[in-house]
Write a protein that holds these residues in place. Structure first.
Motif, mmCIF file in Angstrom:
data_model
loop_
_atom_site.group_PDB
_atom_site.id
_atom_site.type_symbol
_atom_site.label_atom_id
_atom_site.label_comp_id
_atom_site.label_asym_id
_atom_site.label_seq_id
_atom_site.Cartn_x
_atom_site.Cartn_y
_atom_site.Cartn_z
ATOM 1 N N SER A 1 -3.529 16.053 6.051
ATOM 2 C CA SER A 1 -2.733 14.900 5.628
ATOM 3 C C SER A 1 -3.559 13.990 4.728
ATOM 4 O O SER A 1 -4.783 14.068 4.693
ATOM 5 N N THR B 1 -5.547 11.078 3.954
ATOM 6 C CA THR B 1 -6.336 10.285 4.883
ATOM 7 C C THR B 1 -7.184 9.257 4.143
ATOM 8 O O THR B 1 -7.732 9.548 3.091
ATOM 9 N N SER C 1 -4.445 11.619 9.929
ATOM 10 C CA SER C 1 -4.666 11.968 11.332
ATOM 11 C C SER C 1 -6.120 11.880 11.776
ATOM 12 O O SER C 1 -6.396 11.550 12.920
ATOM 13 N N GLY D 1 -7.976 17.468 8.915
ATOM 14 C CA GLY D 1 -6.537 17.737 9.036
ATOM 15 C C GLY D 1 -5.902 18.048 7.700
ATOM 16 O O GLY D 1 -6.572 18.246 6.690
#
Length: 88
Positions: free
Chosen positions: A23, A25, A74, A21
């Motif tokens: 984001s 993480t 995510s 994704g």
């Protein structure tokens, strides 16, 4: 997940992760009772890894139990899991 078919080895289990994704993480995992942290990744498709020490006795029950949970972001995907014998 249960990882089987590994001969008893002393060394490290290396788990390679990538972040699919867009984001920030991070994660936390558990390998046969050993807690480990998955470092932050900051951009799409960034890769990271963790190395968890294992000993021959960890394999005596026929395998290793692995659990990984996303703590922030995510998604977190496992690319590869391998055993690196001590001294390599």
């Amino acid at each position: 997940m249960r990882i089987t078919g590994i001969p008893p080895t002393t060394g490290d289990m290396r788990i390679d992760f990538h972040q699919p994704g867009n984001s920030l993480t991070s994660g936390r995992g558990l390998l046969d009772g050993k807690v480990f942290e998955v470092p932050f990744t900051q951009s799409k498709d960034e890769k990271t890894h963790v190395s968890i020490p294992v000993i021959r006795e960890d394999f005596l029950d026929g395998g290793l139990d692995l659990e990984v949970n996303v703590m922030t972001g995510s998604a977190l995907a496992i690319d590869r899991i391998r055993i690196v014998p001590k001294g390599e």
